[in-house]
Scaffold this motif. Structure first.
Motif, PDB file in Angstrom:
ATOM      1  N   UNK A   1      29.789  32.039  43.154  1.00 61.26           N
ATOM      2  CA  UNK A   1      31.523  32.690  43.414  1.00 61.26           C
ATOM      3  C   UNK A   1      32.490  31.864  43.742  1.00 61.26           C
ATOM      4  N   UNK A   2      32.332  30.899  44.413  1.00 55.11           N
ATOM      5  CA  UNK A   2      33.228  29.929  44.632  1.00 55.11           C
ATOM      6  C   UNK A   2      33.703  29.134  43.219  1.00 55.11           C
ATOM      7  N   UNK A   3      32.970  28.656  42.549  1.00 60.51           N
ATOM      8  CA  UNK A   3      33.250  28.283  41.244  1.00 60.51           C
ATOM      9  C   UNK A   3      34.130  29.099  40.424  1.00 60.51           C
ATOM     10  N   UNK A   4      33.771  30.159  40.337  1.00 52.55           N
ATOM     11  CA  UNK A   4      34.529  31.066  39.417  1.00 52.55           C
ATOM     12  C   UNK A   4      35.869  31.607  39.874  1.00 52.55           C
ATOM     13  N   UNK A   5      35.838  31.614  41.447  1.00 53.30           N
ATOM     14  CA  UNK A   5      37.025  31.854  42.024  1.00 53.30           C
ATOM     15  C   UNK A   5      37.992  30.547  41.919  1.00 53.30           C
TER      16      UNK A   5
ATOM     17  N   UNK B   1      34.545  27.449  51.075  1.00 57.26           N
ATOM     18  CA  UNK B   1      33.251  28.204  51.557  1.00 57.26           C
ATOM     19  C   UNK B   1      33.693  29.740  51.044  1.00 57.26           C
ATOM     20  N   UNK B   2      32.625  30.632  51.148  1.00 58.90           N
ATOM     21  CA  UNK B   2      32.899  32.070  51.026  1.00 58.90           C
ATOM     22  C   UNK B   2      33.703  32.577  52.309  1.00 58.90           C
ATOM     23  N   UNK B   3      33.059  31.994  53.510  1.00 62.47           N
ATOM     24  CA  UNK B   3      33.728  32.334  54.746  1.00 62.47           C
ATOM     25  C   UNK B   3      35.198  31.931  54.631  1.00 62.47           C
ATOM     26  N   UNK B   4      35.659  30.786  54.140  1.00 60.89           N
ATOM     27  CA  UNK B   4      36.950  30.745  54.090  1.00 60.89           C
ATOM     28  C   UNK B   4      37.789  31.591  53.221  1.00 60.89           C
ATOM     29  N   UNK B   5      37.068  32.404  52.520  1.00 61.23           N
ATOM     30  CA  UNK B   5      37.909  33.553  51.693  1.00 61.23           C
ATOM     31  C   UNK B   5      37.746  34.894  52.358  1.00 61.23           C
TER      32      UNK B   5
ATOM     33  N   UNK C   1      43.175  36.866  44.702  1.00 65.40           N
ATOM     34  CA  UNK C   1      44.511  36.318  45.104  1.00 65.40           C
ATOM     35  C   UNK C   1      45.058  34.958  44.255  1.00 65.40           C
ATOM     36  N   UNK C   2      45.426  35.223  42.918  1.00 68.67           N
ATOM     37  CA  UNK C   2      45.659  34.240  42.188  1.00 68.67           C
ATOM     38  C   UNK C   2      46.656  33.101  42.741  1.00 68.67           C
ATOM     39  N   UNK C   3      46.334  31.919  42.471  1.00 63.49           N
ATOM     40  CA  UNK C   3      47.364  30.766  43.174  1.00 63.49           C
ATOM     41  C   UNK C   3      47.233  30.905  44.770  1.00 63.49           C
ATOM     42  N   UNK C   4      46.303  31.531  45.285  1.00 63.46           N
ATOM     43  CA  UNK C   4      46.100  31.646  46.687  1.00 63.46           C
ATOM     44  C   UNK C   4      47.121  32.431  47.268  1.00 63.46           C
ATOM     45  N   UNK C   5      47.969  33.319  46.653  1.00 63.44           N
ATOM     46  CA  UNK C   5      48.970  34.278  47.061  1.00 63.44           C
ATOM     47  C   UNK C   5      48.388  35.728  47.820  1.00 63.44           C
TER      48      UNK C   5
ATOM     49  N   UNK D   1      39.172  49.174  56.734  1.00 64.29           N
ATOM     50  CA  UNK D   1      38.156  48.314  55.877  1.00 64.29           C
ATOM     51  C   UNK D   1      37.474  47.335  56.864  1.00 64.29           C
ATOM     52  N   UNK D   2      36.279  47.192  56.962  1.00 64.40           N
ATOM     53  CA  UNK D   2      35.428  46.460  57.669  1.00 64.40           C
ATOM     54  C   UNK D   2      35.534  44.978  57.644  1.00 64.40           C
ATOM     55  N   UNK D   3      35.100  44.759  56.232  1.00 67.92           N
ATOM     56  CA  UNK D   3      35.365  43.044  55.773  1.00 67.92           C
ATOM     57  C   UNK D   3      36.007  42.985  54.650  1.00 67.92           C
ATOM     58  N   UNK D   4      36.817  42.005  54.412  1.00 65.98           N
ATOM     59  CA  UNK D   4      37.507  41.621  53.323  1.00 65.98           C
ATOM     60  C   UNK D   4      37.371  40.279  52.640  1.00 65.98           C
ATOM     61  N   UNK D   5      37.321  40.120  51.331  1.00 63.65           N
ATOM     62  CA  UNK D   5      37.392  38.700  50.753  1.00 63.65           C
ATOM     63  C   UNK D   5      38.147  38.624  49.632  1.00 63.65           C
ATOM     64  N   UNK D   6      38.863  37.483  49.504  1.00 63.70           N
ATOM     65  CA  UNK D   6      39.833  37.253  48.413  1.00 63.70           C
ATOM     66  C   UNK D   6      38.965  36.563  47.357  1.00 63.70           C
ATOM     67  N   UNK D   7      38.285  37.581  46.741  1.00 67.90           N
ATOM     68  CA  UNK D   7      37.458  37.109  45.455  1.00 67.90           C
ATOM     69  C   UNK D   7      38.097  38.546  44.565  1.00 67.90           C
ATOM     70  N   UNK D   8      37.784  38.009  43.343  1.00 69.96           N
ATOM     71  CA  UNK D   8      37.967  39.128  42.168  1.00 69.96           C
ATOM     72  C   UNK D   8      37.299  38.862  40.954  1.00 69.96           C
ATOM     73  N   UNK D   9      37.583  39.676  39.971  1.00 64.14           N
ATOM     74  CA  UNK D   9      36.776  39.556  38.620  1.00 64.14           C
ATOM     75  C   UNK D   9      35.434  40.080  38.685  1.00 64.14           C
ATOM     76  N   UNK D  10      34.644  39.477  37.701  1.00 66.88           N
ATOM     77  CA  UNK D  10      33.104  40.001  37.458  1.00 66.88           C
ATOM     78  C   UNK D  10      32.362  39.172  38.604  1.00 66.88           C
ATOM     79  N   UNK D  11      32.979  38.077  39.135  1.00 71.93           N
ATOM     80  CA  UNK D  11      32.097  37.407  40.254  1.00 71.93           C
ATOM     81  C   UNK D  11      32.125  38.396  41.349  1.00 71.93           C
TER      82      UNK D  11
END
Length: 442
Positions: A53-57, A70-74, A175-179, A193-203
């Protein structure tokens, strides 16, 4: 000469049906390259979890290794979500909270009226039959975050889940470019929302479906996304539930020619600005009115910040269709089965009675589709690509499941046992028959 001429079709032309079929055709979901890339990502995330997930993000959202170490950072903390809410200008916060309250109220009413409760009844012999309704334990909501940010999608996905009583809501948003969009984060706070992660796409879809070291697997994934998200949702179905496979946005306007043409033009823009592949179509029995709408398009287009997207959408996939009358317009509308259907006419309910297939129906000239997108109350996650023929808007009913309840009495077993025994022997299933027969009194 028009700067953005929208194609014209005539329902009376000999080749109309063929032309309409060509206009509606859309097969991006069958793109072999998208399917292959998506399949690879899903397998990789299933095997390597957080690391994949990290690599694709980092790759697709252009994040540095420090931003995505790390995912925790996201993961966004609840304090970050609340901070985003508290930092909004007063007018934005008031609008967001007002929209959330309307969406919540609508779905609470929907829960009451649409069979989302447990029930049972007793037969004359004391056998009790019924249905137990329970909310899902955990759901994932996908919020688009590429070409635009959609706080409204947070509300539309999370609020019915909350009303249904879902135990935990996990939000993912690219969040493209971290925005990070503060309105999206604020909407997550308002919606609970209980938990939120800044990841998207198929990953992100893979992480929600299979779970990783950090992201828990969910029971159902809802919310629209791009072609990769749609392909991923299709592939993970069965491991997790999904709401629908969403395509590009669509609007179909049925107009009797008595609405302000500026209003109609801007309503067509409202979907065209989403995406070059979005579709905006006008059905009207008045050719002179169609000319007025074209003039309004030409007048307003240079003022629009997303004019390039609107222009390409209207020219590639838009149309104005001259029909014989409003009744024929309704017949054609049923064959199109649009996501958003506006009936911009006098006595709109008269024509709404003839509509069988539409994701949402907006009645009357004052009911712009954009009000439904943001704050009217009904859900804006709607079936696209003619799937309104057999599916419905996202709702409370998507976040519950039903269990059949059967409690057979002694007397009931004597009656039902004989019926079951006869049918089971007819199917050649002797153990089924014997199980019923053992409970029969000698």
């Amino acid at each position: 000469m028009s700067a953005c001429p929208v194609r014209r079709l005539n329902s009376q032309s000999a080749d109309f049906q063929q032309a309409l079929k060509k206009l509606l055709a859309f097969s991006a979901e069958d793109d072999a390259a998208i399917e292959a890339a998506t399949a690879k990502i899903l397998v990789d995330v299933q095997r390597r979890g957080d690391a994949a997930v990290l690599e694709y993000t980092q790759k697709f959202d252009r994040l540095s290794s420090d931003q995505a170490k790390s995912i925790k950072a996201l993961e966004l903390s609840k304090n970050e979500l609340l901070s985003a809410l508290n930092s909004l200008p007063k007018d934005q916060r008031a609008a967001l909270e007002a929209a959330a309250e309307r969406v919540k109220s609508y779905h609470e009413r929907q829960k009451q009226e649409s069979g989302c409760h447990s029930w049972d009844y007793a037969d004359a012999d004391g056998t009790r039959l019924g249905q137990k309704v329970t909310p899902l334990d955990r759901v994932g909501i996908y919020v688009p975050g590429g070409k635009a940010a959609y706080p409204s999608s947070v509300l539309m996905n999370a609020m019915p889940a909350k009303v249904a009583g879902v135990g935990e809501i996990i939000m993912v948003v690219p969040t493209p470019d971290g925005v990070r969009n503060p309105l999206v984060l604020a909407a997550a706070a308002v919606a609970g929302v209980d938990r939120a992660f800044t990841i998207g796409g198929a990953q992100a879809v893979a992480a929600l479906a299979y779970g990783t070291e950090t992201i828990p697997a969910v029971d159902k994934i809802v919310g629209p996304g791009n072609a990769y998200v749609a392909a991923a949702k299709r592939r993970v179905f069965g491991t997790a539930g999904i709401d629908m496979i969403a395509g590009p946005s669509e609007i179909l306007v049925l107009c009797d020619g008595k609405t302000n043409p500026d209003w109609v033009a801007m309503d067509l823009f409202s979907q065209a600005e989403h995406d070059e592949l979005a579709q905006s179509i006008l059905l009207c029995p008045d050719e002179s009115f169609m000319n007025q709408v074209q003039a309004s398009i030409d007048k307003f287009l240079p003022e629009m910040p997303r004019q390039a997207v609107i222009k390409k959408s209207l020219q590639d996939r838009g149309a104005m269709i001259l029909v014989k009358d409003m009744q024929e317009a309704c017949e054609i509308a049923n064959s199109i089965a649009a996501e958003h259907l506006e009936i911009s006419a006098e006595n709109p309910r008269q024509w709404a009675e003839l509509i069988r297939h539409a994701g949402a129906i907006f009645m009357g000239p004052y009911t712009s589709e954009s009000l439904g997108d943001y704050c009217a109350g009904p859900n804006h996650v709607l079936p696209t690509m003619r799937t309104a023929r057999f599916s419905s808007p996202l709702g409370v009913y998507d976040f519950i499941k039903r269990s059949s309840m059967i409690e057979v009495s002694d007397a009931g077993a004597q009656n039902l046992g004989k019926i079951a025994s006869t049918l089971a022997h007819g199917e050649g299933l002797q153990a089924h028959a014997r199980a019923a027969e053992l409970r029969l009194k000698k």
